[in-house]
Design an enzyme around this catalytic site. Structure first.
Site, PDB file in Angstrom:
ATOM      1  N   ARG A  15      41.541  19.698 -64.591  1.00  0.00           N
ATOM      2  CA  ARG A  15      41.373  19.085 -65.626  1.00  0.00           C
ATOM      3  C   ARG A  15      40.123  19.782 -66.241  1.00  0.00           C
ATOM      4  NH1 ARG A  15      44.555  13.238 -65.461  1.00  0.00           N
ATOM      5  NH2 ARG A  15      44.067  13.465 -63.150  1.00  0.00           N
ATOM      6  N   GLN A  72      38.721  20.557 -46.025  1.00  0.00           N
ATOM      7  CA  GLN A  72      40.394  20.606 -45.987  1.00  0.00           C
ATOM      8  C   GLN A  72      40.682  22.203 -46.553  1.00  0.00           C
ATOM      9  OE1 GLN A  72      40.885  18.189 -49.007  1.00  0.00           O
ATOM     10  NE2 GLN A  72      43.248  17.415 -48.069  1.00  0.00           N
ATOM     11  N   THR A  78      45.604  12.605 -50.155  1.00  0.00           N
ATOM     12  CA  THR A  78      43.785  12.146 -50.178  1.00  0.00           C
ATOM     13  C   THR A  78      44.779  11.671 -49.101  1.00  0.00           C
ATOM     14  OG1 THR A  78      45.300  10.256 -50.647  1.00  0.00           O
ATOM     15  CG2 THR A  78      43.834  11.235 -52.018  1.00  0.00           C
ATOM     16  N   GLY A 139      48.206   2.485 -60.139  1.00  0.00           N
ATOM     17  CA  GLY A 139      49.241   2.522 -58.842  1.00  0.00           C
ATOM     18  C   GLY A 139      48.770   0.447 -59.073  1.00  0.00           C
ATOM     19  N   ASN A 169      44.990  -0.230 -58.619  1.00  0.00           N
ATOM     20  CA  ASN A 169      44.172   0.387 -57.302  1.00  0.00           C
ATOM     21  C   ASN A 169      43.071   1.561 -57.825  1.00  0.00           C
ATOM     22  OD1 ASN A 169      43.402   1.537 -54.848  1.00  0.00           O
ATOM     23  ND2 ASN A 169      45.370   2.627 -54.986  1.00  0.00           N
ATOM     24  N   ASN A 227      38.439  12.868 -64.447  1.00  0.00           N
ATOM     25  CA  ASN A 227      38.857  13.679 -63.965  1.00  0.00           C
ATOM     26  C   ASN A 227      39.549  14.877 -65.223  1.00  0.00           C
ATOM     27  OD1 ASN A 227      41.143  12.454 -61.731  1.00  0.00           O
ATOM     28  ND2 ASN A 227      41.443  10.892 -62.973  1.00  0.00           N
ATOM     29  N   TYR A 386      -0.818  38.390 -72.003  1.00  0.00           N
ATOM     30  CA  TYR A 386       0.854  39.784 -71.467  1.00  0.00           C
ATOM     31  C   TYR A 386       0.537  41.491 -72.147  1.00  0.00           C
ATOM     32  CZ  TYR A 386       5.255  41.097 -70.568  1.00  0.00           C
ATOM     33  OH  TYR A 386       6.502  41.583 -69.336  1.00  0.00           O
ATOM     34  N   ARG A 439     -15.043  41.247 -85.220  1.00  0.00           N
ATOM     35  CA  ARG A 439     -14.472  41.638 -86.062  1.00  0.00           C
ATOM     36  C   ARG A 439     -15.370  42.478 -87.156  1.00  0.00           C
ATOM     37  NH1 ARG A 439     -16.400  35.248 -87.801  1.00  0.00           N
ATOM     38  NH2 ARG A 439     -18.288  36.114 -88.663  1.00  0.00           N
TER      39      ARG A 439
END
Length: 459
Positions: A15, A72, A78, A139, A169, A227, A386, A439
């Site tokens: 997501r 994994q 989980t 949950g 939870n 998420n 440069y 100059r």
């Protein structure tokens, strides 16, 4: 007792709509995974195991040398992720914290309180919970009359009564280590997602009559799991508010803290004044009594005391006490400005050092240059460092005066106390105490302007 930790960091984070693993998205300057790891460090785990999977090499680089890693290869939930830590932790005595790597707001203090609660109540498992004003989608924690957790009920499975429960939870747990890995052998994938859920071990413990408890966070914000990009922005906002509040407690003044963006590792001394729309990133340090005005942007730089930075950008550089910069100046990487240096509007300094009390007031470019003390750089002066292929160094001694609109073509050296006339192009070194003019000779052609069409007498 001995603490262990398992950080779950294997997921892709679909997501997020990103090629970057979810846990590597940054909040206030460091990845979510680093936030979690720092908080976990507060419990002083003897072993920390980070479970990696999606783009594992990228994740591993972030915590290299600080944790053990397990892979994994398939993301099967989980419970399955925690199983991957079994070779490292199985049979060890102690308690194991299990935490997701996408919860950047959780604090070390809360994790220490969770561990203490778990030990003091002699639980086999303790769930970190939070009170949600709107618990929809979470949950729910169902307790008995003794306050013990009976079960965790997901939204789709909750009865009308259970849906009224506001304790949710957070997805962070502490387990008796040995019992955790015993119970994981008995969970299955008989669910809608076909995955192994870590929450299933709670049911196993309850069936065995073992004590499961829950510790409730004091601040619901800490429970935020990221998420998607919306939640990432929410985490960023909450984290920055925390950071700014701590700086204010430490004696820093903010004109508008809600419009000031400070990364988590920035250090700011007391009595600093920060206006709105200031951004401080990376390993930046700001000295006491310094003023940062609206629009200032500083990255990985150190600013001394009593400096004034006015609407300017500073990157990977060091500025000593009393330096003034801006407005609209750009101090690029590798630059150092000594005490009381002044760099004014529309001046760019790159990979250069400026000695004490040196001044470049306006419209100048100083690149690959070393300037001594008490140098004056006139408006429109540039160091031509440069040639299209290589970069060359300009050395400018003490007490040098460079007139306006001068071009110093490197490699070249201007000796102490020398003076460069305005409009000069300097291609050879100038000895100490000399005056250099480089100059073209001016020629005045008398009465010649009268021949031109724009002259008033010809109109």
């Amino acid at each position: 007792m001995t603490n262990y930790a398992v950080i779950l960091a294997a997921g892709k984070g679909t997501r997020m709509k990103s090629d970057l693993p979810k846990v590597l998205h940054k909040v206030a300057g460091i990845s979510m995974l680093e936030h979690v790891f720092r908080s976990v460090s507060a419990i002083e785990p003897e072993k920390t195991v980070t479970v990696i999977g999606h783009k594992a090499e990228l994740v591993e680089q972030v915590l290299a040398g600080q944790t053990e890693f397990v892979r994994q290869t398939e993301q099967l939930g989980t419970g399955h992720a925690v199983m991957m830590a079994e070779p490292v932790l199985e049979n060890l005595t102690g308690q194991t914290l299990v935490i997701a790597g996408d919860t950047p707001l959780i604090t070390g203090e809360s994790l220490k309180n969770l561990i203490d609660f778990h030990i003091n109540h002699k639980n086999v498992a303790t769930i970190l919970t939070a009170e949600a004003d709107n618990p929809f989608g979470y949950g729910r924690i169902v307790r008995n009359q003794h306050g013990e957790v009976i079960k965790i009920v997901e939204q789709k499975d909750a009865s009308d009564f259970e849906q009224q429960i506001k304790e949710i939870n957070t997805g962070t747990y502490v387990f008796d280590n040995a019992r955790l890995f015993e119970a994981l052998k008995n969970i299955n994938t008989n669910n809608a997602q076909g995955e192994y859920y870590i929450t299933d071990v709670i049911g196993i413990f309850r069936e065995n009559g073992e004590k499961v408890g829950a510790y409730t966070l004091k601040d619901f914000d800490e429970s935020l799991g990221v998420n998607d990009r919306v939640a990432l922005a929410t985490a960023e906002s909450i984290m920055r508010r925390r950071i700014n509040q701590q700086h204010m407690i430490n004696g820093v003044s903010f004109v508008n803290p809600d419009a000031t963006y400070i990364d988590v590792d920035v250090e700011i001394a007391p009595e600093v004044q920060i206006e709105a729309n200031v951004t401080l990133k990376g390993q930046t340090k700001i000295g006491a009594e310094t003023i940062l005005t609206n629009g200032t942007y500083i990255v990985d730089s150190e600013i001394g005391q009593r400096a004034v930075i006015t609407n300017s950008m500073i990157e990977e550089s060091s500025l000593a006490d009393g330096v003034t910069v801006g407005p609209y100046a750009h101090i690029r990487p590798g630059s150092s400005l000594a005490k009381d240096v002044h760099v004014g509007n529309f001046v760019e300094v790159k990979a250069s050092s400026l000695g004490e009390n040196t001044k470049a007031g306006h419209l100048a470019y100083l690149g690959n240059a070393e300037l001594g003390a008490n140098v004056n750089i006139g408006a429109g002066t540039i160091t031509a460092n440069y040639d299209g292929q290589n970069k060359y160094k300009t050395l400018i001694g003490n007490n040098v005066f460079v007139g306006s609109n001068s071009t110093i073509v490197a490699p070249v050296e201007l000796g102490d106390n020398s003076l460069v006339g305005a409009g000069s192009t300097i291609t050879k070194s100038v000895p100490a105490d000399a005056i250099a003019l480089g100059r073209g000779r001016q020629t005045n052609m008398a009465e010649y302007a009268k021949r031109l069409p724009h002259h008033p007498q010809n109109k």
